[in-house]
Enzyme design. Structure first.
Site, PDB file in Angstrom:
ATOM      1  N   GLY A  10     -14.030  47.993  42.458  1.00  0.00           N
ATOM      2  CA  GLY A  10     -13.255  46.447  42.533  1.00  0.00           C
ATOM      3  C   GLY A  10     -12.007  46.614  42.307  1.00  0.00           C
ATOM      4  CD  GLU A  19     -20.504  52.024  41.476  1.00  0.00           C
ATOM      5  OE1 GLU A  19     -20.322  50.961  41.765  1.00  0.00           O
ATOM      6  OE2 GLU A  19     -21.818  52.382  40.782  1.00  0.00           O
ATOM      7  CB  CYS A  62     -13.849  35.577  74.757  1.00  0.00           C
ATOM      8  SG  CYS A  62     -13.023  36.631  76.325  1.00  0.00           S
TER       9      CYS A  62
HETATM   10  N1  LLP Z   1     -19.596  49.509  43.880  1.00  0.00           N
HETATM   11  C1  LLP Z   1     -20.544  48.633  44.244  1.00  0.00           C
HETATM   12  C2  LLP Z   1     -21.712  48.429  43.647  1.00  0.00           C
HETATM   13  C3  LLP Z   1     -20.121  47.689  45.428  1.00  0.00           C
HETATM   14  O1  LLP Z   1     -20.837  46.757  45.879  1.00  0.00           O
HETATM   15  C4  LLP Z   1     -18.634  48.062  45.851  1.00  0.00           C
HETATM   16  C5  LLP Z   1     -18.168  47.115  47.094  1.00  0.00           C
HETATM   17  C6  LLP Z   1     -17.949  49.101  45.475  1.00  0.00           C
HETATM   18  C7  LLP Z   1     -18.285  49.698  44.460  1.00  0.00           C
HETATM   19  C8  LLP Z   1     -16.433  49.192  45.706  1.00  0.00           C
HETATM   20  O2  LLP Z   1     -15.654  48.347  45.408  1.00  0.00           O
HETATM   21  P1  LLP Z   1     -14.069  48.394  45.913  1.00  0.00           P
HETATM   22  O3  LLP Z   1     -13.624  49.460  44.933  1.00  0.00           O
HETATM   23  O4  LLP Z   1     -13.925  48.942  47.110  1.00  0.00           O
HETATM   24  O5  LLP Z   1     -13.851  47.026  45.760  1.00  0.00           O
HETATM   25  N2  LLP Z   1     -15.715  44.522  53.076  1.00  0.00           N
HETATM   26  C9  LLP Z   1     -15.083  43.892  52.030  1.00  0.00           C
HETATM   27  C10 LLP Z   1     -15.303  44.720  50.513  1.00  0.00           C
HETATM   28  C11 LLP Z   1     -16.924  44.643  50.500  1.00  0.00           C
HETATM   29  C12 LLP Z   1     -17.342  45.345  49.331  1.00  0.00           C
HETATM   30  C13 LLP Z   1     -18.546  45.666  48.672  1.00  0.00           C
HETATM   31  N3  LLP Z   1     -18.898  46.229  47.533  1.00  0.00           N
HETATM   32  C14 LLP Z   1     -13.628  43.786  52.422  1.00  0.00           C
HETATM   33  O6  LLP Z   1     -13.178  44.375  53.390  1.00  0.00           O
HETATM   34  O7  LLP Z   1     -12.785  43.464  51.681  1.00  0.00           O
END
Ligand code: LLP
Length: 425
Positions: A239, A275, A345
């Site tokens: 996150g 993660e 479009c």
């Molecule tokens: N762990 C879990 C359980 C998750 O659901 C996610 C992301 C991550 C780790 C990794 O999160 P990060 O470090 O990348 O923030 N498509 C969206 C982002 C969706 C994130 C979904 N879950 C965007 O383009 O902003």
């Protein structure tokens, strides 16, 4: 020095000018810098020195085999959310004991595949999921290592579509119920309750929500210990955001985030799993596009480029900001305010709104920054636009890590039913 920088007025990826990549491989295309990926990994790892942490790269951000393998070689594990990502992680060389399987809707087939592979942990998001997993494990004569993913009801202060830790979101077990579910887990055959997990959302730029969520998780560890449940680790999710808009000064504080992680690990007396997805890869990629034409509307001026929402859906889906850089720097030429849009479009087909840019000419190239995360993986072939190629650069080396799909390949994915198939008569 960042991987994407101007040299003699031309934007480069490492040592390779982007106009050369466009000439050789066409546009639109994704360009990743392997050295940027390596540096991101090292920076992240260094911030967690002294913490017993397993970093499981969240494959959903970018699951190209070359990206996964670059990180796996540096010691990354993987956070996966489907059997497809399990296969991708394994194919790229991530050992099963470094894989955590998250996701709110794992099917029993996916559970079986992950049990066969021997993953480190299943992040379970509900009691029914726990019972499913128990059944699948028992049928196989195996024990499934489980982390209960709890929903701490903490506001991540990010975009609504990527907030996951509020009670109205579909994710995790309400933290108030976690104690009961832990007791149930303990009594179920084929389940070993090893961990608790949180992930409250994505693109967080403040550290306080993490602190709040981690504190609630640590409190839960204490409650479970009082019930005689001793855990093996804490999963603190991903996150951490990136600074998409250089003018907003929204650079997340990695050191402060690492301190929050360190404090949680210490308070719980447990090793941690992290993660990160976006933080690892966003900055290491651009989407390269060519200007098709410039159109002056009555109310607005548009730069129409050959990349579109089917490549990069983030601007229209999340109102996301991606900086637009001309590949060849202009001198003192007229500037204007433009919307950078694609040829699809729909009015929603925008890549950047109201940007101050030099007045572009047809055929000029632009790069959309921070496109390494949630770019190519979220692409579609809408408007019969084949998937764009992915190129990886390392120093002066250039490799095509996924070739451009052809229209013929796209059509060949379809099948005609017998009553329409002239060749079948
Ligand atoms: N762990 C879990 C359980 C998750 O659901 C996610 C992301 C991550 C780790 C990794 O999160 P990060 O470090 O990348 O923030 N498509 C969206 C982002 C969706 C994130 C979904 N879950 C965007 O383009 O902003």
């Amino acid at each position: 020095m960042t991987a994407f920088h101007y040299r003699d007025g031309v934007l480069h990826a490492d040592d390779v000018p982007l106009d050369r990549i466009a000439a050789a491989h066409g546009t639109p295309c994704w360009v990743y810098s392997a050295s940027a990926l390596e540096r991101r990994w090292q920076e992240f790892a260094a911030a967690f020195a002294g913490v017993d942490a397993l970093v499981c790269y969240a494959l959903k951000a970018n699951s190209n085999q070359a990206v996964i393998r670059t990180l796996a070689r540096l010691g990354a594990g993987a956070d996966i959310v489907s059997a497809g990502e399990l296969a991708r992680a394994r194919a790229a060389g991530v050992p099963a004991h470094r894989i955590v399987f998250a996701g709110v809707g794992k099917t029993e087939d996916e559970m079986a595949a992950a049990l066969d592979a021997g993953v480190l942990q299943f992040n379970v998001e509900s009691e029914p999921e726990l019972r499913s997993l128990s059944r699948v494990a028992v049928a196989k004569g195996k024990v499934a290592p489980v982390a209960l993913r709890v929903n701490p009801d903490v506001d991540a202060q990010t975009h609504a579509k990527i907030t996951t830790g509020k009670s109205e979101n579909k994710f995790g077990i309400e933290i108030e119920r976690a104690r009961d579910v832990a007791r149930i887990a303990r009594g179920l055959p084929g389940i070993s309750l090893d961990a608790v997990a949180v992930h409250i959302g994505s693109q967080l730029t403040a550290v306080d929500p993490f602190r709040a969520a981690f504190a609630r998780l640590v409190e839960l560890v204490g409650t479970l210990a009082a019930d005689g449940i001793r855990l093996k680790r804490l999963d603190l999710g991903g996150g951490l955001g990136v600074a998409y808009n250089p003018q907003l000064n929204q650079q997340p504080d990695l050191a402060a985030y690492a301190d929050a992680v360190r404090a949680a690990a210490k308070a719980a007396g447990l090793p941690v799993v992290l993660e990160p997805g976006r933080w690892m890869v966003a900055d290491a990629g651009v989407l390269l596009a060519r200007v098709i034409r410039v159109k002056d509307g009555l109310a607005k001026r548009f730069v129409i480029v050959d990349a579109a929402m089917n490549e990069l859906i983030r601007p229209t889906l999340y109102e996301a900001f991606h900086a637009v850089l001309p590949v060849v720097k202009h001198g003192h030429v007229p500037h204007g305010t433009f919307d950078v849009v694609g040829p699809i479009c729909e009015s929603g087909d925008v890549l950047a709104l109201g940007r101050e840019l030099p007045v572009m000419a047809e055929g000029e190239l632009v790069a959309l920054r921070h496109a390494g995360a949630y770019g190519a993986v979220m692409s579609s072939t809408y408007n019969a636009r084949p998937l764009a190629p992915e190129i990886m650069v390392r120093g002066a080396d250039v490799a095509v890590v996924r070739p451009r799909q052809t229209v013929e390949e796209l059509i060949a994915l379809d099948r005609l039913p017998s009553w329409l198939d002239d060749s079948a008569r």
